[in-house]
Design an enzyme around this catalytic site. Structure first.
Site, PDB file in Angstrom:
ATOM      1  N   TYR A 182      43.404  52.751  35.718  1.00  0.00           N
ATOM      2  CA  TYR A 182      43.644  51.366  36.155  1.00  0.00           C
ATOM      3  C   TYR A 182      45.146  51.120  36.269  1.00  0.00           C
ATOM      4  O   TYR A 182      45.637  50.665  37.310  1.00  0.00           O
ATOM      5  CB  TYR A 182      42.990  50.413  35.158  1.00  0.00           C
ATOM      6  CG  TYR A 182      43.169  48.951  35.488  1.00  0.00           C
ATOM      7  CD1 TYR A 182      42.399  48.340  36.480  1.00  0.00           C
ATOM      8  CD2 TYR A 182      44.108  48.172  34.815  1.00  0.00           C
ATOM      9  CE1 TYR A 182      42.565  46.989  36.780  1.00  0.00           C
ATOM     10  CE2 TYR A 182      44.275  46.832  35.102  1.00  0.00           C
ATOM     11  CZ  TYR A 182      43.508  46.239  36.088  1.00  0.00           C
ATOM     12  OH  TYR A 182      43.668  44.910  36.386  1.00  0.00           O
ATOM     13  N   LYS A 186      47.199  50.544  39.771  1.00  0.00           N
ATOM     14  CA  LYS A 186      47.923  49.282  39.964  1.00  0.00           C
ATOM     15  C   LYS A 186      49.419  49.542  40.188  1.00  0.00           C
ATOM     16  O   LYS A 186      50.089  48.784  40.894  1.00  0.00           O
ATOM     17  CB  LYS A 186      47.695  48.354  38.773  1.00  0.00           C
ATOM     18  CG  LYS A 186      46.249  47.877  38.671  1.00  0.00           C
ATOM     19  CD  LYS A 186      45.871  47.013  39.854  1.00  0.00           C
ATOM     20  CE  LYS A 186      44.544  46.314  39.672  1.00  0.00           C
ATOM     21  NZ  LYS A 186      44.326  45.265  40.668  1.00  0.00           N
TER      22      LYS A 186
HETATM   23  N1  LIG Z   1      41.265  39.332  34.569  1.00  0.00           N
HETATM   24  C1  LIG Z   1      42.471  39.701  34.109  1.00  0.00           C
HETATM   25  O1  LIG Z   1      42.829  39.454  32.953  1.00  0.00           O
HETATM   26  C2  LIG Z   1      43.423  40.442  35.011  1.00  0.00           C
HETATM   27  C3  LIG Z   1      44.675  40.828  34.517  1.00  0.00           C
HETATM   28  C4  LIG Z   1      45.560  41.503  35.342  1.00  0.00           C
HETATM   29  C5  LIG Z   1      45.181  41.790  36.646  1.00  0.00           C
HETATM   30  N2  LIG Z   1      43.963  41.413  37.097  1.00  0.00           N
HETATM   31  C6  LIG Z   1      43.624  41.727  38.487  1.00  0.00           C
HETATM   32  O2  LIG Z   1      43.267  40.518  39.140  1.00  0.00           O
HETATM   33  C7  LIG Z   1      42.270  40.792  40.130  1.00  0.00           C
HETATM   34  C8  LIG Z   1      41.053  39.933  39.857  1.00  0.00           C
HETATM   35  O3  LIG Z   1      40.553  40.243  38.560  1.00  0.00           O
HETATM   36  P1  LIG Z   1      39.219  39.607  37.998  1.00  0.00           P
HETATM   37  O4  LIG Z   1      39.369  39.455  36.539  1.00  0.00           O
HETATM   38  O5  LIG Z   1      38.862  38.430  38.835  1.00  0.00           O
HETATM   39  O6  LIG Z   1      38.188  40.787  38.288  1.00  0.00           O
HETATM   40  P2  LIG Z   1      36.615  40.687  38.477  1.00  0.00           P
HETATM   41  O7  LIG Z   1      36.068  42.006  38.023  1.00  0.00           O
HETATM   42  O8  LIG Z   1      36.066  39.427  37.877  1.00  0.00           O
HETATM   43  O9  LIG Z   1      36.465  40.582  40.052  1.00  0.00           O
HETATM   44  C9  LIG Z   1      36.706  41.669  40.898  1.00  0.00           C
HETATM   45  C10 LIG Z   1      35.882  41.485  42.162  1.00  0.00           C
HETATM   46  O10 LIG Z   1      36.104  42.637  42.989  1.00  0.00           O
HETATM   47  C11 LIG Z   1      34.874  42.972  43.604  1.00  0.00           C
HETATM   48  N3  LIG Z   1      34.869  44.381  43.998  1.00  0.00           N
HETATM   49  C12 LIG Z   1      34.750  45.474  43.184  1.00  0.00           C
HETATM   50  N4  LIG Z   1      34.724  46.586  43.914  1.00  0.00           N
HETATM   51  C13 LIG Z   1      34.834  46.202  45.222  1.00  0.00           C
HETATM   52  C14 LIG Z   1      34.838  46.906  46.441  1.00  0.00           C
HETATM   53  N5  LIG Z   1      34.741  48.234  46.476  1.00  0.00           N
HETATM   54  N6  LIG Z   1      34.930  46.203  47.601  1.00  0.00           N
HETATM   55  C15 LIG Z   1      35.030  44.849  47.568  1.00  0.00           C
HETATM   56  N7  LIG Z   1      35.036  44.123  46.437  1.00  0.00           N
HETATM   57  C16 LIG Z   1      34.933  44.793  45.278  1.00  0.00           C
HETATM   58  C17 LIG Z   1      33.835  42.686  42.499  1.00  0.00           C
HETATM   59  O11 LIG Z   1      32.529  42.567  43.037  1.00  0.00           O
HETATM   60  C18 LIG Z   1      34.372  41.397  41.890  1.00  0.00           C
HETATM   61  O12 LIG Z   1      33.823  40.247  42.500  1.00  0.00           O
HETATM   62  C19 LIG Z   1      41.991  42.293  40.028  1.00  0.00           C
HETATM   63  O13 LIG Z   1      42.771  42.965  40.980  1.00  0.00           O
HETATM   64  C20 LIG Z   1      42.448  42.653  38.640  1.00  0.00           C
HETATM   65  O14 LIG Z   1      42.799  43.999  38.535  1.00  0.00           O
HETATM   66  C21 LIG Z   1      43.078  40.746  36.317  1.00  0.00           C
END
Ligand SMILES: NC(=O)c1ccc[n+]([C@@H]2O[C@H](COP(=O)([O-])OP(=O)(O)OC[C@H]3O[C@@H](n4cnc5c(N)ncnc54)[C@H](O)[C@@H]3O)[C@@H](O)[C@H]2O)c1
Length: 271
Positions: A182, A186
């Site tokens: 991951y 990233k």
């Molecule tokens: N939640 C956190 O604390 C956090 C922290 C740092 C970064 N992020 C980043 O922020 C973004 C959103 O995170 P989140 O917590 O909402 O994640 P989440 O897992 O809730 O949502 C991710 C979405 O991506 C979709 N997805 C997965 N594989 C896919 C594919 N192959 N094609 C299309 N869609 C696909 C999933 O169905 C899901 O709806 C991500 O890039 C994550 O890495 C999140």
């Protein structure tokens, strides 16, 4: 506008997204839903893109009803060129333009408990394929359209764990963790974004990043306690707190900003 007189500027208007067509991948996820809702509230036509299991068409229909404006839902796998080409065609068929692209998709969940020594090639490839190649494909296919058609705004999402390493003490006494694939994927998103910010600057495509951190999602209590100890603000964030940065970066309010990574991390990396 070429002026030194700020009274000539309507600063509120700069934040509007009226009639802009904004494609958001991972739209049905925790942060994606806040992005979609915020962009819709600021006037955008939102294209909610996500995997079929997340039902993006249903979600887009809800947005359309709530905001009284055409929206679109597209089911796809962002790591498939065919899927991303189909996304572009569907958006252009319906709206005839693309003004913004937000890459909010992610994959890591199946790796969360796996120690680094045991990560298989397949798992590594899946995470890198979806997180990094998916972002490459959407940038290439949709970003190239924007570059050829007057510009736009791209926002990619790296992670705190591509800025700093995870503090392993955060996970003590919990079932959680953060896989190396991951962080590595990233880090690639970060480098790609900076590359494209330079590459497309003269075509008026701005490429920026938002780095959320610790977005609350009914975490186990021990994790929440650990997190508070290591965070200057002593708490997790909420998905709606990430969306302000999105509106800024999508809108004309950030017209001179490109290649930036806005950290929405409560000061996590400041000490
Ligand atoms: N939640 C956190 O604390 C956090 C922290 C740092 C970064 N992020 C980043 O922020 C973004 C959103 O995170 P989140 O917590 O909402 O994640 P989440 O897992 O809730 O949502 C991710 C979405 O991506 C979709 N997805 C997965 N594989 C896919 C594919 N192959 N094609 C299309 N869609 C696909 C999933 O169905 C899901 O709806 C991500 O890039 C994550 O890495 C999140």
């Amino acid at each position: 506008m070429r002026t030194t007189d700020p009274t000539q500027i309507d600063f509120r208007k700069k934040f509007e997204l009226n009639d802009k067509v904004v494609v958001i991948t991972g739209a049905c996820g925790l942060v994606g839903r806040a992005f979609c809702e915020a962009a819709a509230q600021f006037g955008a036509h939102v294209v909610a893109a996500d995997i079929p299991q997340s039902n993006p068409a249903d979600y887009a229909a809800q947005l359309e009803e709530r905001h009284g404006r055409p929206m679109l839902g597209v089911a796809l796998d962002v790591s498939s060129r065919e899927g991303v080409n189909g996304l572009k065609d569907a958006v252009l068929d319906k709206f005839g333009r693309i003004d913004g692209l937000v890459n909010g998709h992610q994959n890591k969940s199946h790796l969360i408990f796996e120690p680094f020594e045991e990560v298989s090639d397949d798992n590594w490839d899946t995470v890198v394929h979806i997180n990094l190649k998916g972002t490459f494909l959407t940038c290439q296919v949709l970003g190239a359209w924007m570059a050829d058609n007057g510009g736009g705004s791209i926002i990619n999402i790296p992670s705190t764990y591509s800025v700093v390493a995870p503090n392993q003490n955060l996970y003590k006494g919990t079932s959680l963790g953060c896989p190396a694939a991951y962080s590595a994927s990233k880090g690639g998103v970060d480098a790609l974004s900076r590359y494209l910010a330079s590459y497309w600057a003269q075509k008026k495509v701005r490429v920026n990043m938002i780095t959320p951190h610790g977005v609350w999602n009914n975490h186990e209590e021990q994790f929440e306690q650990n997190f508070a100890r290591f965070s200057p603000m002593e708490r997790l964030s909420y998905n709606h707190e990430v969306a302000g940065a999105l509106i800024y970066l999508l809108s004309d309010a950030s017209s001179y900003v490109t290649g930036d990574n806005m950290l929405v991390e409560g000061g996590w990396t400041v000490w």
